[in-house]
Design a protein around this motif. Structure first.
Motif, short mmCIF file in Angstrom:
data_model
loop_
_atom_site.label_atom_id
_atom_site.label_comp_id
_atom_site.label_asym_id
_atom_site.label_seq_id
_atom_site.Cartn_x
_atom_site.Cartn_y
_atom_site.Cartn_z
N UNK A 121 13.42 25.04 -26.32
CA UNK A 121 13.65 23.68 -25.81
C UNK A 121 12.35 22.96 -25.47
N UNK A 122 11.27 23.71 -25.27
CA UNK A 122 9.99 23.10 -24.90
C UNK A 122 9.00 23.02 -26.06
N UNK A 123 9.42 23.45 -27.24
CA UNK A 123 8.50 23.41 -28.39
C UNK A 123 7.98 22.00 -28.67
N UNK A 145 8.13 17.93 -19.46
CA UNK A 145 9.33 18.28 -20.21
C UNK A 145 10.04 19.49 -19.62
N UNK A 146 9.41 20.15 -18.66
CA UNK A 146 9.93 21.38 -18.09
C UNK A 146 10.59 21.08 -16.74
N UNK A 147 11.90 21.22 -16.66
CA UNK A 147 12.62 20.88 -15.43
C UNK A 147 12.20 21.76 -14.25
#
Length: 504
Positions: A121-123, A145-147
Motif C-alpha cells: 500500500x505504500x509503494x 502516506x503512512x497512517x
C-alpha cells in the motif's frame, strides 16, 4: 493600534518527555552513544540520490524545470527512531535547503518514513533504499502516506513540548481526542494536508522561512477575536533555535465537514444556468450565484474589519504609493518581456499604475492592514450551515514571507476575488458570450455585500481597484503562459478590457 501580544503564537519552553527522540544519530549503538556529529553528512549523502530524483516530481516543489545544484541539511530529527528495530516504522523530519541556479536556497520541510520492508500500500510513496549511512538497509518513503506515522503527528500535537528543535504548541483549553483516523488530502498544491476523522486538518508548510506564517498568525488573530469566518486553529508546531525567530512548520485547524469551496459552487451555478446541472446539486445553488456572491462580500468585509481591529495598521502616503505603483509597473515590464501577447496592451495597462501615482501626488493616503493576500473563490468555503469561511491565509507562497506579513490596502483582496469571478465565468469556454455579464453581475453583488458590512463600497476607490486588478491580471497572464497555455485567453480578455477602459 491594538496590542498584539495576545495574538502571537505561544512561545512555551516546555521540553516535553525526557525520552523524546532528538537529532538523528548513526544507527549503531556505539555511535549513538558517542553522538557522532558526522551523522548529518552521512545521512545527506545517502539520501541525495533519492531526493534529486524525487523532489522535482512533487506538486509543492517550486523549482520545477531547473536543475538542483546542491542540498544541505538545516535540521534532521528522529520523531520516531529510524533504526528498523522490531520492524516498526521510523519517522524522520528534515529541513532541507535546496540550491538551484539564479537564487538563494529554498528550505523545504520533508517527513520521511523508514521501514525494512515496504508494504504494497505504500509503494507509491517510495523514495528508495538507503545503501549506506545511518539508514543503511532501510526503505525510505514519503511519511504522509503512512497512517501510523501521520497518527503519530497528531499524538505529538496532543502533548505540547519539544523534540529537538521542533516545538509543539496548542491553544489554551484545547482538547484533542486520540485515535482519529488520518487521511492524506489530495487538494493541496503548495503545501500538504492531513485530515483527522471529520474533526481536524493539519496543514504542513512545505517551503519554510523564519517567522510566523501568516496562516497561523492571522487565523489566531481572527479566532481569538471571536470571528466565525475562520477555521479555528487549535495547535501548531515550529522550528526553534535554527533561525533568529521561530519558523512555522504546521497548523492544525478545525475541519469543516460538508463544506464546499466557492469555485466549485460557482461552476455548479454556471452549469445550472446553462442547463447542464445534474442530479445531486445543492437545492440552493442554481444559475443565479449573486446571492452567494453578496454573502461572500459581507464575510470578506467582516474578516478585514476583524484583522484591522486585532493587528497593527498603517497609512500609505505619496512616496509609498509611488513605490507601490512602481512595483506594479516593474512586474508589467517583466511579464511583457516573457509574454509578447501583452505588448499591444502595455501602454494602456501602465496607465492604471500612473493614475495611482497621480492620486498620491495630490495628497491621497491609503489605509493599509493585514489582509488575506491570495483571495479567490477557492479560498472560501461555504459550510453545511450556509456560512462563508475564508481559509489559507498564507498569502501567495511564492512571495517572501516578510512581504506577505506587510500591511497592504484591503482592496488587493477584493481585486483578487473580482478576478476569480471572471475566471469562473470563462472557465468552461473563454469565448462564452455570456461570461462577461455573469462575471459583472457577481462582481457587483460581491462589492455590494462588502459595502453593506464595511460601510464603504470598494468601487468608490476606482483608481486603486483598477490598479490592483490590472496587477493581478498581469500576474495571471504570466502564470498561464508558463503553466496552462490553454487558459491564457481568460486573463487576456481582462487585459484587453482593463487596457481600453476609460480612466476612472
Amino acid at each position: 493600534m491594538s496590542d498584539t501580544s495576545r495574538l502571537r503564537p505561544s512561545t512555551d519552553t516546555d521540553t516535553g518527555p525526557m525520552n523524546a527522540p532528538g537529532r538523528l544519530q548513526p544507527t549503531t549503538p556505539a555511535a549513538r552513544a558517542a553522538g557522532d556529529i558526522g551523522a548529518g553528512t552521512a545521512l545527506l549523502g545517502a539520501l541525495t540520490p533519492m531526493l534529486r530524483e524525487w523532489l522535482p516530481g512533487q506538486r509543492w516543489f517550486a523549482g520545477k524545470g531547473r536543475p538542483i545544484d546542491g542540498l544541505a541539511l538545516r535540521s534532521a530529527v528522529e520523531v520516531l527512531p529510524c533504526d528498523g528495530r522490531l520492524g516498526t516504522p521510523g519517522l524522520l523530519h528534515l529541513l532541507l535547503e535546496v540550491q538551484q541556479p539564479g537564487g538563494t536556497p529554498d528550505c523545504y520541510q520533508l517527513l520521511l518514513g523508514t521501514r525494512e520492508v515496504l508494504p504494497p500500500s505504500l509503494v507509491p510513496a517510495l523514495l528508495g533504499r538507503a545503501q549506506d549511512g545511518p539508514l543503511a538497509g532501510l526503505t525510505v518513503y514519503e511519511a504522509l502516506h503512512d497512517q501510523r506515522l501521520t497518527g503519530l503527528l497528531l499524538e505529538r500535537l496532543r502533548s505540547p513540548g519539544r523534540t529537538g528543535p521542533l516545538r509543539f504548541s496548542a491553544e489554551p483549553g484545547t482538547t484533542l481526542p486520540a485515535g482519529l483516523a488520518p487521511r492524506l488530502s489530495t487538494a493541496e498544491q503548495s503545501n500538504s494536508s492531513v485530515v483527522y476523522g471529520d474533526t481536524f486538518i493539519l496543514k504542513l508548510f512545505r517551503r519554510v522561512s523564519p517567522g510566523a506564517n501568516p496562516d497561523l498568525e492571522l487565523s489566531l488573530a481572527l479566532a481569538r477575536s471571536g470571528s466565525r469566518r475562520v477555521a479555528e486553529p487549535v495547535a501548531w508546531f515550529e522550528a526553534v533555535g535554527l533561525y533568529d525567530e521561530p519558523a512555522t512548520l504546521g497548523l492544525l485547524q478545525r475541519f469543516l465537514p460538508g463544506s464546499v469551496d466557492g469555485w466549485t459552487l460557482a461552476l455548479r451555478a454556471l452549469d445550472a444556468g446553462r442547463g447542464a446541472a445534474g442530479d445531486g446539486r445543492p437545492a440552493d445553488v442554481g444559475g443565479d450565484f449573486t446571492p452567494h456572491a453578496h454573502a461572500l462580500g459581507q464575510a470578506t468585509a467582516e474578516v478585514h474589519t476583524a484583522l484591522a481591529d486585532a493587528l497593527p495598521t498603517t497609512v500609505l502616503t505619496g512616496a509609498r504609493i509611488s513605490l507601490l505603483a512602481s512595483a506594479m509597473a516593474d512586474r508589467l515590464d517583466a511579464a511583457t518581456r516573457a509574454v509578447p501577447q501583452l505588448a499591444p496592451y502595455s501602454r494602456g495597462l501602465r496607465g492604471a499604475f500612473e493614475d495611482l501615482v497621480h492620486l498620491g501626488d495630490r495628497g491621497l493616503t491609503l489605509a493599509a492592514q493585514r489582509i488575506h493576500g491570495d483571495l479567490h473563490l477557492g479560498q472560501a468555503l461555504r459550510t453545511a450551515g450556509g456560512d462563508w469561511v475564508l481559509i489559507d491565509f498564507e498569502g501567495e507562497p511564492a512571495r517572501p514571507l516578510a512581504e506577505r506579513r506587510t500591511p497592504r490596502p484591503a482592496v488587493q483582496d477584493i481585486a483578487g476575488m473580482l478576478r476569480s469571478f471572471d475566471y469562473a465565468a470563462r472557465h468552461r469556454d473563454p469565448a462564452d458570450p455570456d461570461a462577461a455579464a455573469w462575471a459583472e453581475a457577481n462582481r457587483a453583488a460581491f462589492c455590494a455585500g462588502y459595502a453593506r458590512r464595511a460601510g464603504r463600497d470598494p468601487r468608490e476607490s476606482a483608481v486603486l481597484l483598477r490598479a490592483y486588478e490590472t496587477d493581478k491580471a498581469v500576474y495571471e497572464v504570466l502564470y498561464e503562459a508558463r503553466h496552462r497555455p490553454d487558459w491564457l485567453p481568460i486573463p487576456m480578455a481582462a487585459v484587453e478590457r482593463l487596457a481600453t477602459a476609460p480612466a476612472p
